[in-house]
Design a protein around this motif. Structure first.
Motif, PDB file in Angstrom:
ATOM      1  N   PHE A  17      34.473  -1.292 104.885  1.00 19.43           N
ATOM      2  CA  PHE A  17      33.472  -0.394 104.304  1.00 19.43           C
ATOM      3  C   PHE A  17      33.823   0.004 102.866  1.00 19.43           C
ATOM      4  O   PHE A  17      32.921   0.211 102.038  1.00 19.43           O
ATOM      5  CB  PHE A  17      33.282   0.843 105.194  1.00 19.43           C
ATOM      6  N   MET A  18      35.085   0.102 102.547  1.00 20.83           N
ATOM      7  CA  MET A  18      35.460   0.376 101.161  1.00 20.83           C
ATOM      8  C   MET A  18      35.089  -0.801 100.259  1.00 20.83           C
ATOM      9  O   MET A  18      34.645  -0.608  99.122  1.00 20.83           O
ATOM     10  CB  MET A  18      36.958   0.696 101.073  1.00 20.83           C
ATOM     11  N   GLU A  19      35.230  -2.007 100.776  1.00 18.88           N
ATOM     12  CA  GLU A  19      34.796  -3.192 100.022  1.00 18.88           C
ATOM     13  C   GLU A  19      33.272  -3.197  99.875  1.00 18.88           C
ATOM     14  O   GLU A  19      32.742  -3.519  98.795  1.00 18.88           O
ATOM     15  CB  GLU A  19      35.252  -4.464 100.738  1.00 18.88           C
ATOM     16  N   LEU A  20      32.577  -2.833 100.928  1.00 21.35           N
ATOM     17  CA  LEU A  20      31.114  -2.823 100.880  1.00 21.35           C
ATOM     18  C   LEU A  20      30.601  -1.799  99.867  1.00 21.35           C
ATOM     19  O   LEU A  20      29.569  -2.023  99.216  1.00 21.35           O
ATOM     20  CB  LEU A  20      30.537  -2.522 102.268  1.00 21.35           C
ATOM     21  N   GLU A  21      31.299  -0.680  99.711  1.00 21.83           N
ATOM     22  CA  GLU A  21      30.866   0.331  98.748  1.00 21.83           C
ATOM     23  C   GLU A  21      30.845  -0.219  97.328  1.00 21.83           C
ATOM     24  O   GLU A  21      30.079   0.261  96.484  1.00 21.83           O
ATOM     25  CB  GLU A  21      31.790   1.553  98.801  1.00 21.83           C
ATOM     26  N   GLU A  22      31.684  -1.212  97.057  1.00 17.87           N
ATOM     27  CA  GLU A  22      31.712  -1.822  95.730  1.00 17.87           C
ATOM     28  C   GLU A  22      30.637  -2.881  95.551  1.00 17.87           C
ATOM     29  O   GLU A  22      30.413  -3.378  94.448  1.00 17.87           O
ATOM     30  CB  GLU A  22      33.091  -2.473  95.496  1.00 17.87           C
ATOM     31  N   ILE A  23      29.949  -3.238  96.636  1.00 19.62           N
ATOM     32  CA  ILE A  23      28.982  -4.349  96.614  1.00 19.62           C
ATOM     33  C   ILE A  23      27.546  -3.866  96.731  1.00 19.62           C
ATOM     34  O   ILE A  23      26.672  -4.283  95.961  1.00 19.62           O
ATOM     35  CB  ILE A  23      29.305  -5.338  97.764  1.00 19.62           C
ATOM     36  N   VAL A  24      27.272  -2.980  97.703  1.00 16.95           N
ATOM     37  CA  VAL A  24      25.889  -2.581  97.984  1.00 16.95           C
ATOM     38  C   VAL A  24      25.470  -1.420  97.094  1.00 16.95           C
ATOM     39  O   VAL A  24      26.302  -0.748  96.475  1.00 16.95           O
ATOM     40  CB  VAL A  24      25.724  -2.193  99.465  1.00 16.95           C
ATOM     41  N   GLY A  25      24.164  -1.170  97.055  1.00 22.73           N
ATOM     42  CA  GLY A  25      23.632  -0.070  96.275  1.00 22.73           C
ATOM     43  C   GLY A  25      23.947   1.279  96.899  1.00 22.73           C
ATOM     44  O   GLY A  25      24.303   1.379  98.071  1.00 22.73           O
ATOM     45  N   ALA A  30      36.463   9.342 111.205  1.00 25.56           N
ATOM     46  CA  ALA A  30      37.688   8.726 110.681  1.00 25.56           C
ATOM     47  C   ALA A  30      37.382   7.476 109.872  1.00 25.56           C
ATOM     48  O   ALA A  30      38.022   7.223 108.835  1.00 25.56           O
ATOM     49  CB  ALA A  30      38.630   8.381 111.839  1.00 25.56           C
ATOM     50  N   ILE A  31      36.411   6.687 110.321  1.00 26.65           N
ATOM     51  CA  ILE A  31      36.048   5.471 109.581  1.00 26.65           C
ATOM     52  C   ILE A  31      35.509   5.836 108.204  1.00 26.65           C
ATOM     53  O   ILE A  31      35.806   5.191 107.198  1.00 26.65           O
ATOM     54  CB  ILE A  31      35.011   4.647 110.364  1.00 26.65           C
ATOM     55  N   ALA A  32      34.708   6.904 108.146  1.00 30.06           N
ATOM     56  CA  ALA A  32      34.045   7.279 106.884  1.00 30.06           C
ATOM     57  C   ALA A  32      34.961   8.017 105.918  1.00 30.06           C
ATOM     58  O   ALA A  32      34.670   8.079 104.711  1.00 30.06           O
ATOM     59  CB  ALA A  32      32.827   8.149 107.197  1.00 30.06           C
TER      60      ALA A  32
END
Length: 513
Positions: free
Chosen positions: A106-114, A130-132
């Motif tokens: 999810f940290m990688e996705l934050e750099e990719i998605v809007g 915990a995941i968030a």
């Protein structure tokens, strides 16, 4: 009213295993452009091909139109890198159940998605909070817990962590509805709704087995034929796998800091020690394979039918005993009705009551009536084909045989349980209702959500709180209180919400109007 994601918007699914494939199949069929990604080489492409074949099979069975299937295939795409999901409105993660791995994704996705993209995890056991936690925008992460197999199972638990924005959860809820699912809102707590509330179904069965109430095949038959459950607890544990079922129980037990309500079973631990994991190992509670003999439930031999039965009915009590009496009358047995302080069937000296959580032996001693017989809870007393009975240790053979003959005359196969408190169906339903009430009391979900979750997620014949309404909340509290008194364990403590509802309106207390 919150709107679902628009059709045609991009839904990305990360993970092309069984769960990810199912989610992708459902999302594409619902009209979304789907991007399926997996780190394993060619896994996503192979999954897309298999989903396409599945659409074809659905067309053959008449469950999907040919044009609809073609359009769904066109909307489904395998992608080769995580960066290819950049335009997604929703990303659903269905990868390994590991907190660190999920956080990294999810940290990688934050750099990719809007910034307006919703991030969803399909976790079945890890805290959404915990995941968030390490994300820059934790408010947009929500649990979207599907059940396997995704295309067939109706439930989606929509789980909000402490940081989850309510609007995000509402959009995911509406989107799941638009996909033909039955979503239920839940707070991120151990087990969410289903894996928490379902624990007593297994735990009470294992406790009954440890007390030699009956063998696994007999207890399964009682839960199916009397309680209306699709599968008995022992055959279900064998199907799930004891390694999986035990791990979930242990996880919930540890997550609740050793709450005795979730205590794992030594019996199941021993099955694990032996490698008897269930169907996949060829042996669990039962044997499997070509030459395996099916275990049969215990059934009492035929006894003479009574010519007359007296039905004593407590004021305002119209329940199982009346349905049984009508079945007797239809079979030609004379039924005399009388008013009494406690509802019971009387036949040739036997007093026959619905279990209230006490043993028959204890009730016989309290009532000064040795020939006491109890019967277990029935989902539908008018149509059930089996009934479970137990007798007090003081009960004579003639009285027992009369009670058996009474139920046989009404068209029941009679199964005998040893004299354990609460019998099988009643104590299980009471514990399911108690756990559901605690979930509502602690703000995990609403009463309607817990009932939807248990019916759509694990195919219970009735939601536990709706069932408690039918039995009567005062009766459920009495059963739990009697179990607690017998065992002296905190395991059977009564939910404060149940006590409150009964205290506020003892005659008409309900969870549902």
């Amino acid at each position: 009213m919150t709107q679902a994601l628009a059709k045609g918007s991009i839904v990305a699914v990360i993970g092309a295993g069984a769960m990810g494939c199912g989610i992708a199949q459902v999302a594409a069929a619902a009209g979304h452009q789907v991007r399926l990604f997996d780190t394993r080489q060619d896994a996503a492409a192979k999954a897309v091909a298999e989903i396409g074949k599945t659409y074809g099979k659905l067309v053959e069975k008449g469950r999907m139109g040919a044009t609809e299937a073609d359009l769904a295939r066109e909307r489904l795409h395998a992608v080769g890198s995580l960066g290819d999901v950049a335009g997604a409105s929703l990303v659903v993660e269905a990868i390994v159940e590991n907190l660190d791995v999920k956080r990294k994704l999810f940290m990688e996705l934050e750099e990719i998605v809007g910034d307006d993209c919703i991030l969803a995890t399909n976790t079945s056991s890890i805290s959404v909070t915990a995941i968030a936690a390490p994300l820059r925008h934790p408010q947009r992460l929500v649990g979207m817990h599907f059940f396997n197999p995704v295309p067939l199972m109706a439930l989606v638990e929509v789980i909000s962590g402490l940081a989850t924005d309510k609007g995000v959860a509402d959009v995911v809820f509406a989107t799941a509805e638009s996909w033909g699912k039955h979503p239920a809102h839940a707070k991120s707590t151990p087990g969410f709704i289903v894996n928490r509330v379902a624990r007593p179904y297994y735990a009470e069965a294992l406790r009954l087995l440890s007390e030699r109430a009956a063998d696994p095949a007999t207890l399964d038959a009682v839960m199916r034929d009397c309680g209306g459950f699709r599968m008995g607890p022992f055959e279900l544990m064998d199907l799930i796998g004891h390694d999986v079922n035990f791990a979930v129980t242990q996880s919930v037990f540890n997550a609740y800091f050793g709450d005795p309500r979730f205590t794992p079973s030594i019996i199941q631990q021993e099955l694990l020690n032996a490698g008897f994991l269930g169907r996949k190992a060829g042996r669990g509670f039962f044997h499997y394979g070509e030459n395996a003999q099916k275990a049969e439930p215990q059934v009492e031999p035929p006894q003479p039918y009574p010519s007359k039965v007296v039905l004593c009915v407590a004021p305002e009590d119209v329940g199982a005993a009346e349905s049984i009496a009508r079945r007797l009358q239809a079979a030609g047995v004379e039924v005399e009705r009388q008013q009494a302080s406690a509802t019971a069937l009387h036949c040739n000296g036997a007093a026959i009551y619905l279990t209230d959580g006490r043993t028959a032996t204890e009730r016989a001693a309290a009532d000064w009536h040795a020939d006491t017989v109890l019967y277990d809870l029935l989902l539908d007393p008018a149509t059930a084909k089996r009934v479970a009975l137990t007798r007090a240790d003081q009960c004579g053979t003639a009285a027992w045989q009369s009670a058996v003959g009474l139920f046989q005359a009404a068209g029941f196969a009679v199964t005998r349980l040893d004299d354990v408190p609460g019998m099988a169906v009643m104590r299980t339903v009471a514990m399911l209702a108690n756990e559901a009430a605690d979930a509502v009391n602690q703000g995990v979900c609403s009463a309607s959500a817990v009932d939807v979750a248990m019916q759509k997620g694990v195919n219970y014949p009735r939601g536990p709180l709706a069932w408690a309404d039918t039995v009567g909340l005062a009766q459920i509290v009495a059963v739990l209180s009697n179990l607690a008194a017998t065992y002296g364990e905190d395991r059977y403590r009564v939910s404060p919400l149940l006590r409150r509802k009964v205290a506020g309106n003892s005659a008409g207390a309900r969870f549902h109007a």
